[in-house]
Design a protein around this motif. Structure first.
Motif, PDB file in Angstrom:
ATOM      1  N   ALA A 118       0.851  -1.191   0.000  1.00  0.00           N
ATOM      2  CA  ALA A 118       0.000   0.000   0.000  1.00  0.00           C
ATOM      3  C   ALA A 118       0.884   1.237   0.000  1.00  0.00           C
ATOM      4  CB  ALA A 118      -0.923  -0.008   1.211  1.00  0.00           C
ATOM      5  N   SER A 119       1.433   1.555  -1.156  1.00  0.00           N
ATOM      6  CA  SER A 119       2.381   2.662  -1.255  1.00  0.00           C
ATOM      7  C   SER A 119       2.265   3.334  -2.613  1.00  0.00           C
ATOM      8  CB  SER A 119       3.814   2.150  -1.059  1.00  0.00           C
ATOM      9  OG  SER A 119       4.746   3.188  -1.274  1.00  0.00           O
ATOM     10  N   ARG A 143       0.951  -1.681  -5.932  1.00  0.00           N
ATOM     11  CA  ARG A 143      -0.391  -1.454  -5.379  1.00  0.00           C
ATOM     12  C   ARG A 143      -1.323  -2.611  -5.710  1.00  0.00           C
ATOM     13  NH1 ARG A 143      -1.093   4.618  -7.494  1.00  0.00           N
ATOM     14  NH2 ARG A 143      -0.167   3.572  -9.328  1.00  0.00           N
ATOM     15  N   LEU A 177       4.382   4.146   3.284  1.00  0.00           N
ATOM     16  CA  LEU A 177       3.152   3.389   3.448  1.00  0.00           C
ATOM     17  C   LEU A 177       1.969   4.311   3.691  1.00  0.00           C
ATOM     18  CD1 LEU A 177       4.420   0.552   5.811  1.00  0.00           C
ATOM     19  CD2 LEU A 177       3.896   0.337   3.385  1.00  0.00           C
ATOM     20  N   LYS A 178       0.825   3.920   3.155  1.00  0.00           N
ATOM     21  CA  LYS A 178      -0.402   4.612   3.514  1.00  0.00           C
ATOM     22  C   LYS A 178      -0.753   4.272   4.965  1.00  0.00           C
ATOM     23  CE  LYS A 178      -2.268   4.589  -1.184  1.00  0.00           C
ATOM     24  NZ  LYS A 178      -3.389   4.149  -2.059  1.00  0.00           N
ATOM     25  N   HIS A 179      -1.390   5.208   5.627  1.00  0.00           N
ATOM     26  CA  HIS A 179      -1.702   5.031   7.050  1.00  0.00           C
ATOM     27  C   HIS A 179      -2.550   3.786   7.273  1.00  0.00           C
ATOM     28  CE1 HIS A 179      -2.298   6.131  11.180  1.00  0.00           C
ATOM     29  NE2 HIS A 179      -3.610   6.090  11.046  1.00  0.00           N
ATOM     30  N   ASP A 180      -2.099   2.968   8.226  1.00  0.00           N
ATOM     31  CA  ASP A 180      -2.825   1.751   8.625  1.00  0.00           C
ATOM     32  C   ASP A 180      -2.966   0.736   7.482  1.00  0.00           C
ATOM     33  OD1 ASP A 180      -3.119   2.564  11.226  1.00  0.00           O
ATOM     34  OD2 ASP A 180      -5.073   3.486  10.893  1.00  0.00           O
ATOM     35  N   GLN A 181      -2.145   0.853   6.470  1.00  0.00           N
ATOM     36  CA  GLN A 181      -2.184  -0.113   5.381  1.00  0.00           C
ATOM     37  C   GLN A 181      -1.067  -1.134   5.569  1.00  0.00           C
ATOM     38  OE1 GLN A 181      -4.647  -0.155   2.774  1.00  0.00           O
ATOM     39  NE2 GLN A 181      -5.539   1.142   4.355  1.00  0.00           N
ATOM     40  N   ALA A 182      -0.954  -2.051   4.624  1.00  0.00           N
ATOM     41  CA  ALA A 182      -0.125  -3.221   4.880  1.00  0.00           C
ATOM     42  C   ALA A 182       0.658  -3.645   3.648  1.00  0.00           C
ATOM     43  CB  ALA A 182      -1.006  -4.378   5.348  1.00  0.00           C
ATOM     44  N   THR A 235       1.043 -11.146   5.993  1.00  0.00           N
ATOM     45  CA  THR A 235       0.650  -9.751   5.865  1.00  0.00           C
ATOM     46  C   THR A 235       1.249  -8.974   7.028  1.00  0.00           C
ATOM     47  OG1 THR A 235      -1.407 -10.225   4.695  1.00  0.00           O
ATOM     48  CG2 THR A 235      -1.276  -8.120   5.853  1.00  0.00           C
ATOM     49  N   THR A 248       1.479  -5.477   9.088  1.00  0.00           N
ATOM     50  CA  THR A 248       0.974  -4.161   9.430  1.00  0.00           C
ATOM     51  C   THR A 248       1.935  -3.540  10.429  1.00  0.00           C
ATOM     52  OG1 THR A 248      -0.449  -5.133  11.132  1.00  0.00           O
ATOM     53  CG2 THR A 248      -1.453  -4.695   8.987  1.00  0.00           C
TER      54      THR A 248
END
Length: 333
Positions: A198-199, A225, A249-254, A266, A268
């Motif tokens: 998630a970037s 993505r 990284l997007k916030h709270d993404q993995a 996965t 986080t």
């Protein structure tokens, strides 16, 4: 759930232990107080257990030569260009251990120390906690830094890594875990492993693998993505060597890795960035890690301070302002 502990040696007069956690699903995690290291992760596959991270043959091998396999690497995991930390008009010279650079905290990092340990068993999760005081002047760093690392394994096949640190002086700190995932086993490469990340932005590398700002992943080989096979991407970067790049990284993404076997992990993390490194150097390693091949595993280095050239403000640890990192690996098998 069960916890067992076995003493296997000493380091500078300090005892070395291997600690084993087993959950009710049969997932088995081995830890070492040498380097607060994640030594092995084994998951059920039919009537046997299979390794899903890279490891050495036996615990005593870890202190034979630095290998970074699953260790807690620091004080800083990033490179210090020219092995010099500039603080205003002052400069602090650190030991160089990668050409002109300092890398992974210097030649005797946190991953090479014997940590104190304690463990707690619970009905649904087991926790092992390691602590270490890294004294001022070690590897040239100022400040006495107390670091605490805990691993918690639960019955949902989640392994959580938490790291906190505090210093009594201004210093540099950006430590993390350095586990290499090998979901199809150590005899395979990660070419058939897919990565989804998630970037939207990655860090292009300048000379000596130093980051040089941020760029959009769109239209580049660094766009993960949607899931992409690492074997398609690695030949396109660093002259075909493979990935060694930071991603925001997007916030709270993995980040998710999925092997050809269907096994997956996965990640986080509370960290805003991750460095993806595809083990590009393993075919050059001798000694206890000589069995590993180039691209035998891939590491996802969660970093509290994103690598960004020579902006040291992000990795400056001040007294009274603790460093905190939490990363969870959810295994599927």
């Amino acid at each position: 759930m069960t916890v067992t502990m076995k003493r296997y040696g000493t380091l500078k007069g300090e005892p070395l232990y291997e600690i084993t956690l087993v959950n009710h699903q049969g997932m088995t995690v081995d830890l070492l107080n040498y380097g607060a290291t994640l030594e092995r992760v084994r998951v059920p596959a039919g009537n046997r257990l299979v390794d899903v991270i890279l490891h050495l043959a036996q615990p005593s091998d870890y202190s034979e030569a630095r290998n970074l396999l699953g260790g807690t690497v620091g004080r800083i995991i990033a490179r210090v260009p020219g092995h010099t930390w500039h603080r205003g008009e002052a400069a602090l010279t650190l030991p160089a251990n990668e050409g002109a650079n300092t890398i992974h905290g210097g030649p005797d990092g946190l991953d090479m120390q014997a940590w104190n340990l304690a463990y707690r068993e619970g009905p649904a999760a087991d926790r092992v906690t390691f602590t270490l005081v890294d004294f001022a002047g070690h590897n040239g760093f100022p400040g006495n830094v107390k670091t605490t690392v805990s691993y918690l394994l639960d019955d949902h096949n989640r392994l959580t890594y938490a790291l906190t640190a505090e210093s009594d002086q201004m210093t540099l700190f950006n430590a993390t875990n350095h586990v290499y995932f090998a979901l199809d086993g150590p005899d395979s490469t990660v070419a058939q492993t897919t990565l989804q990340l998630a970037s939207d932005y990655y860090g292009p590398l300048a000379a000596n693998h130093l980051p040089s700002g941020w760029a959009a992943v769109a239209g580049t080989p660094f766009d993960f993505r949607q899931p992409r096979r690492l074997g398609e991407v690695m030949p396109q970067v660093l002259g075909g060597a493979g990935l060694d790049h930071p991603f925001l990284l997007k916030h709270d993404q993995a980040a998710t890795l999925t092997g050809a076997s269907g096994r997956a992990v996965t990640m986080t993390t509370s960290a805003p960035a991750v460095v993806v490194y595809t083990g590009n150097h393993w075919d050059e390693v001798q000694g206890v890690a000589a069995h590993l091949r180039r691209h035998s595993g891939v590491t996802l280095e969660a970093q509290v301070a994103p690598p960004s050239g020579q902006d040291w403000s992000a990795i400056t640890l001040m007294p009274g302002d603790p460093y905190q990192l939490q990363t969870t690996w959810q295994f599927k098998f």
